[in-house]
Design an enzyme around this catalytic site. Structure first.
Site, mmCIF file in Angstrom:
data_model
loop_
_atom_site.group_PDB
_atom_site.id
_atom_site.type_symbol
_atom_site.label_atom_id
_atom_site.label_comp_id
_atom_site.label_asym_id
_atom_site.label_seq_id
_atom_site.Cartn_x
_atom_site.Cartn_y
_atom_site.Cartn_z
ATOM 1 N N SER A 87 0.831 -1.424 0.057
ATOM 2 C CA SER A 87 0.084 0.001 -0.008
ATOM 3 C C SER A 87 0.925 1.244 0.052
ATOM 4 C CB SER A 87 -0.788 -0.045 1.241
ATOM 5 O OG SER A 87 -1.944 0.960 0.993
ATOM 6 N N ASP B 136 -10.206 -4.257 -4.689
ATOM 7 C CA ASP B 136 -9.766 -3.171 -3.947
ATOM 8 C C ASP B 136 -10.601 -2.202 -3.627
ATOM 9 O OD1 ASP B 136 -7.947 -1.352 -2.441
ATOM 10 O OD2 ASP B 136 -6.294 -2.462 -3.038
ATOM 11 N N HIS C 75 -8.493 -4.751 -0.289
ATOM 12 C CA HIS C 75 -7.121 -3.930 0.106
ATOM 13 C C HIS C 75 -6.620 -4.481 1.434
ATOM 14 C CE1 HIS C 75 -4.334 -0.470 -0.210
ATOM 15 N NE2 HIS C 75 -4.468 -0.353 1.071
#
Length: 286
Positions: A170, A235, A264
């Site tokens: 991320s 996501d 995610h």
């Protein structure tokens, strides 16, 4: 109009956002620290003490696997680092840049489990303003912290660059990609990467603007190492299109892992996640 609607296009040129405002919208939510770093009984080294926020308390054996210390960035900030020895004879070490809203204490049990299953060691660190690291979180400090951790890994553990796998998750893909443009390594793993800060706000944008932040999609074109991109197709935080954009720009792309139905924060629970990383380490890198 580069994939933007009329309103967004006009707003872009009449009042373009600055990088700090873009960053504020897509990143940097440091949690309340889940750990402290204290001296051991002999005062010769540091050890980690987890609070209840860490959720998982280490056994004595796991404590022995963990080494905590500080690194200094080139601007003088103190960065807390954690090295987890999961395999004494490990061929590779992951330099793991974690996601947003977590710190080393919350990630430590995951590191032990992942490293044990992959038979690798893991070095991770907290960004400025996270955990016990000093300073303020911003893109520049993010990159400096990653570089400091990398230098410390080579120096303290006598690890060679070709034994390091740079792993970013991320927001952690930002310093990982930046470092990968500057150093050699065995491979790069970009887990749920963002193309850029602006593209998180406007996913259909097709170019990178001068005021953009986190320009992964531009930097990744300068990465010299084999690169594996992992992304969930569902996501909701960083849409799947970001992973595809990054993969398409990699000079040395490895077969990507697109995890069907993954969001995610849950890719790790899908069996193909671990299988793909094992394939990377045991077959593609050897």
């Amino acid at each position: 109009m580069n994939g933007l609607g009329c309103v967004e296009f006009c707003r872009l040129f009449l009042c373009p956002p600055c990088p700090s405002k873009i960053a504020a919208k897509v990143a940097f939510l440091p949690p309340e620290p889940s750990y402290t770093i204290v001296r051991d009984e002999n005062g010769t080294k540091y050890k980690i003490h987890l609070s209840e926020r860490a959720e998982w308390q280490h056994s004595a054996r796991e404590q022995d696997q963990i080494d905590v210390f500080y690194a200094r960035t080139r601007s003088g900030e103190k960065i807390s680092c954690m090295h987890v020895t999961c395999s004494p004879n490990a061929k590779y070490t992951l330099l793991f840049s974690h996601g947003n809203a977590v710190d080393l204490g919350q990630m430590s049990s995951f590191f032990i489990g992942l490293g044990t299953r992959l038979k690798v060691n893991i070095l991770s660190y907290d960004y400025c303003g996270y955990g016990q690291s000093s300073g303020k979180p911003n893109e520049s400090n993010l990159n400096k912290a990653c570089a400091a951790a990398y230098e410390k890994l080579l120096e303290k553990y006598s690890v060679r660059p070709d034994q390091v796998i740079l792993y970013g998750q991320s927001i952690g893909t930002v310093p990982t990609t930046d470092l990968a443009t500057k150093v050699d390594c065995a491979a790069v793993v970009l887990h749920s990467p963002l193309s850029s800060g602006f593209r998180v706000l406007f996913p259909t944008a097709k170019r990178t603007w001068f005021f953009d932040a986190f320009k992964n999609v531009e930097k990744v074109q300068r990465v010299r190492s084999p690169t594996l991109v992992i992304h969930g197709t569902e996501d909701e935080v960083i849409p799947f299109i970001h992973g595809k954009q990054i993969h398409d720009r990699c000079p040395k792309p490895l077969p990507p892992l697109w995890v069907n139905n993954a969001g995610h924060n849950d890719i790790e629970v899908f069996p193909e996640y671990l299988e793909r990383l094992k394939r990377l380490i045991n077959e593609e890198l050897g």
